[in-house]
Scaffold this motif. Structure first.
Motif, PDB file in Angstrom:
ATOM      1  N   LYS A  30      -1.855  14.662 -10.054  1.00  0.00           N
ATOM      2  CA  LYS A  30      -2.155  13.841 -11.231  1.00  0.00           C
ATOM      3  C   LYS A  30      -1.544  14.474 -12.487  1.00  0.00           C
ATOM      4  O   LYS A  30      -1.010  13.778 -13.349  1.00  0.00           O
TER       5      LYS A  30
ATOM      6  N   ASP B   3      -1.581  -3.564  -4.795  1.00  0.00           N
ATOM      7  CA  ASP B   3      -2.328  -2.542  -4.059  1.00  0.00           C
ATOM      8  C   ASP B   3      -1.802  -2.482  -2.620  1.00  0.00           C
ATOM      9  O   ASP B   3      -1.544  -3.517  -2.003  1.00  0.00           O
TER      10      ASP B   3
ATOM     11  N   TYR C 207      -4.807  17.511  -5.426  1.00  0.00           N
ATOM     12  CA  TYR C 207      -5.044  16.232  -6.117  1.00  0.00           C
ATOM     13  C   TYR C 207      -4.753  16.372  -7.613  1.00  0.00           C
ATOM     14  O   TYR C 207      -3.959  15.610  -8.185  1.00  0.00           O
TER      15      TYR C 207
HETATM   16  P1  NAD Z   1      -9.609   4.750  -5.115  1.00  0.00           P
HETATM   17  O1  NAD Z   1      -9.143   5.740  -4.104  1.00  0.00           O
HETATM   18  O2  NAD Z   1     -10.949   4.117  -4.961  1.00  0.00           O
HETATM   19  O3  NAD Z   1      -8.560   3.551  -5.193  1.00  0.00           O
HETATM   20  C1  NAD Z   1      -7.175   3.758  -5.186  1.00  0.00           C
HETATM   21  C2  NAD Z   1      -6.497   2.425  -4.908  1.00  0.00           C
HETATM   22  O4  NAD Z   1      -5.082   2.666  -4.925  1.00  0.00           O
HETATM   23  C3  NAD Z   1      -6.843   1.833  -3.538  1.00  0.00           C
HETATM   24  O5  NAD Z   1      -7.115   0.458  -3.669  1.00  0.00           O
HETATM   25  C4  NAD Z   1      -5.586   2.063  -2.725  1.00  0.00           C
HETATM   26  O6  NAD Z   1      -5.379   1.073  -1.726  1.00  0.00           O
HETATM   27  C5  NAD Z   1      -4.506   2.024  -3.793  1.00  0.00           C
HETATM   28  N1  NAD Z   1      -3.310   2.781  -3.388  1.00  0.00           N
HETATM   29  C6  NAD Z   1      -3.277   4.037  -2.874  1.00  0.00           C
HETATM   30  N2  NAD Z   1      -2.014   4.389  -2.603  1.00  0.00           N
HETATM   31  C7  NAD Z   1      -1.242   3.335  -2.969  1.00  0.00           C
HETATM   32  C8  NAD Z   1       0.168   3.090  -2.940  1.00  0.00           C
HETATM   33  N3  NAD Z   1       1.016   4.014  -2.463  1.00  0.00           N
HETATM   34  N4  NAD Z   1       0.637   1.919  -3.407  1.00  0.00           N
HETATM   35  C9  NAD Z   1      -0.229   0.978  -3.887  1.00  0.00           C
HETATM   36  N5  NAD Z   1      -1.565   1.154  -3.916  1.00  0.00           N
HETATM   37  C10 NAD Z   1      -2.057   2.313  -3.473  1.00  0.00           C
HETATM   38  O7  NAD Z   1      -9.449   5.485  -6.499  1.00  0.00           O
HETATM   39  P2  NAD Z   1     -10.346   5.368  -7.823  1.00  0.00           P
HETATM   40  O8  NAD Z   1     -11.456   6.317  -7.728  1.00  0.00           O
HETATM   41  O9  NAD Z   1     -10.602   3.950  -8.117  1.00  0.00           O
HETATM   42  O10 NAD Z   1      -9.326   5.951  -8.903  1.00  0.00           O
HETATM   43  C11 NAD Z   1      -8.412   5.097  -9.578  1.00  0.00           C
HETATM   44  C12 NAD Z   1      -7.594   5.926 -10.554  1.00  0.00           C
HETATM   45  O11 NAD Z   1      -8.470   6.541 -11.495  1.00  0.00           O
HETATM   46  C13 NAD Z   1      -6.813   7.055  -9.895  1.00  0.00           C
HETATM   47  O12 NAD Z   1      -5.577   7.155 -10.536  1.00  0.00           O
HETATM   48  C14 NAD Z   1      -7.657   8.287 -10.155  1.00  0.00           C
HETATM   49  O13 NAD Z   1      -6.856   9.444 -10.220  1.00  0.00           O
HETATM   50  C15 NAD Z   1      -8.260   7.944 -11.498  1.00  0.00           C
HETATM   51  N6  NAD Z   1      -9.577   8.561 -11.786  1.00  0.00           N
HETATM   52  C16 NAD Z   1     -10.607   8.450 -10.897  1.00  0.00           C
HETATM   53  C17 NAD Z   1     -11.854   8.997 -11.221  1.00  0.00           C
HETATM   54  C18 NAD Z   1     -13.047   8.846 -10.320  1.00  0.00           C
HETATM   55  O14 NAD Z   1     -14.110   9.387 -10.608  1.00  0.00           O
HETATM   56  N7  NAD Z   1     -12.964   8.110  -9.223  1.00  0.00           N
HETATM   57  C19 NAD Z   1     -12.023   9.658 -12.439  1.00  0.00           C
HETATM   58  C20 NAD Z   1     -10.936   9.753 -13.315  1.00  0.00           C
HETATM   59  C21 NAD Z   1      -9.720   9.187 -12.982  1.00  0.00           C
END
Ligand code: NAD
Length: 351
Positions: free
Chosen positions: A161, A34, A157
């Protein structure tokens, strides 16, 4: 011991996935990669940081040389890729950081896996975690996204994705990389950064600040408890079929305004405020540009083929979520200070 790389494990969903894999799969060694952006917070996984089958690696998936080195130094059997820029509003003000992390970062990981695994893909798996927002928006009640829907991303966004999903599929088709993808609806639960609807409302209610609701609050989202998503990811990682996509959802649709009203009534009760007091804080604000009206997921394939169903009712999940935020106000205060606070002031200066 098999080494499994989980990316984005200090974020909201990633922290629950890392915890689950560390606890339920002691035969794996989990590497949590991360970059610790504003959304990444090691407090989210403090309880497992000393487990013998867990290692944290700070690094950026955009840095191809670093990623290649990490894969050459570690024989990863699997990758569960969650690292991403995840907030639609931020993608509207800064699309390029979404292209870099979500598209370039994903391709860097695909390249590193392809190179390290040297076409011997037996017992390897690259799991890409994605969103239902790639399918666009729905209008007609009773219609749902299924895995065969054509992609129609409508925000920077979701476009980033969608692009990463296409690259993952292309690596399967072109190089036979063993991949699985899941597309999930909105998650809620502990560790959710308070720029997203539910934790933002809880935080503002505690602080008795205005509750900004986009437009008329008519937009509809399907909500799933984050631990149920983590279970689904576990199931798909182990039992999913290479090359397949699985939708994940809660069958739990809420209009934003109804959800905010529900939160207000729960918080009135929890905080000992008079019934109806909190909802007076609701403030309608200019709608998000290009705001998708409705997302709804059909998760039949996942339940019929792999036996997954959400375990938690929404009422219970929300209670647990609200209690977590009330009991972790220091976490809330810490993440809402510093960089986040600056962003918050810029984004919500009119609210
Ligand atoms: P979040 O923003 O809470 O966490 C993202 C994490 O990725 C953070 O810890 C950040 O430090 C890390 N990160 C960001 N850029 C980075 C990089 N360049 N290199 C390494 N680490 C990096 O996101 P989330 O809500 O936990 O979502 C996680 C995944 O699930 C994402 O891929 C998102 O598209 C997907 N998703 C989220 C939801 C939702 O409701 N939150 C729903 C469906 C899918």
């Amino acid at each position: 011991m098999k080494k499994i790389l989980i990316t984005g494990g200090a974020g909201f969903i990633g922290s629950h996935v890392v915890r689950r894999f560390v606890k339920f799969h002691p035969d794996y060694h989990i590497y949590n990669l991360d970059a610790l952006t504003y959304a990444g917070n090691l407090e989210n996984i403090k309880d497992i940081e000393h487990e013998p089958n867990y290692t944290f690696v700070k690094g950026d998936i955009v840095d191809a040389a670093f990623i290649d080195q990490l894969f050459s130094e570690n024989d990863f059997h699997g990758v569960v890729h969650l690292a991403a820029e995840s907030h639609v509003d931020r993608s509207i003000t800064d699309p390029m950081s979404f292209v870099m992390t979500n598209v370039v970062g994903t391709v860097n990981l695909l390249n590193a896996a392809k190179q390290a695994w040297k076409e011997d893909f037996s017992n390897r798996r690259f799991y890409h975690v994605s969103t239902d927002e790639v399918y666009g928006e729905l209008h007609d009640p009773g219609t749902f996204f299924v895995e065969t829907n054509k992609y129609d991303p409508r925000s920077p966004y979701s476009a980033s994705k969608a692009s990463s999903d296409h690259f993952v599929r292309a690596y399967h088709n072109t190089y036979k990389l063993p991949v699985v993808i899941s597309n999930c609806s909105n998650n809620y639960g502990p560790n959710h950064f308070p720029e997203k609807l539910i934790p933002l409302m809880i935080h503002n209610i505690i602080q008795q600040k205005p509750l900004p609701v986009y437009g008329k609050g008519e937009n509809i989202r399907d909500w799933l408890f984050v631990e149920d998503h983590a279970i689904a990811i576990d199931v798909i990682f182990h039992d999913g079929v290479n090359g397949e996509t699985y939708n994940i959802g809660g069958h739990n649709e809420w209009k934003n305004i109804d959800l905010v009203l529900l939160l207000c009534s729960i918080m009135d009760r929890k905080l000992g405020r008079e019934a109806g007091e909190t909802e007076k804080l609701i403030t309608y604000v200019t709608d998000r540009a290009g705001h998708d009206l409705r997302y709804a997921i059909d998760a039949t394939k996942l339940s019929e083929e792999l036996g997954w169903k959400p375990s938690l009712q929404f009422a219970e999940g929300l209670e647990r979520t609200v209690d977590w935020y009330l009991n972790n106000q220091e976490w809330l205060n810490n993440v809402t200070s510093g960089n986040y606070q600056k962003y918050y002031n810029e984004m919500y200066s009119d609210r």
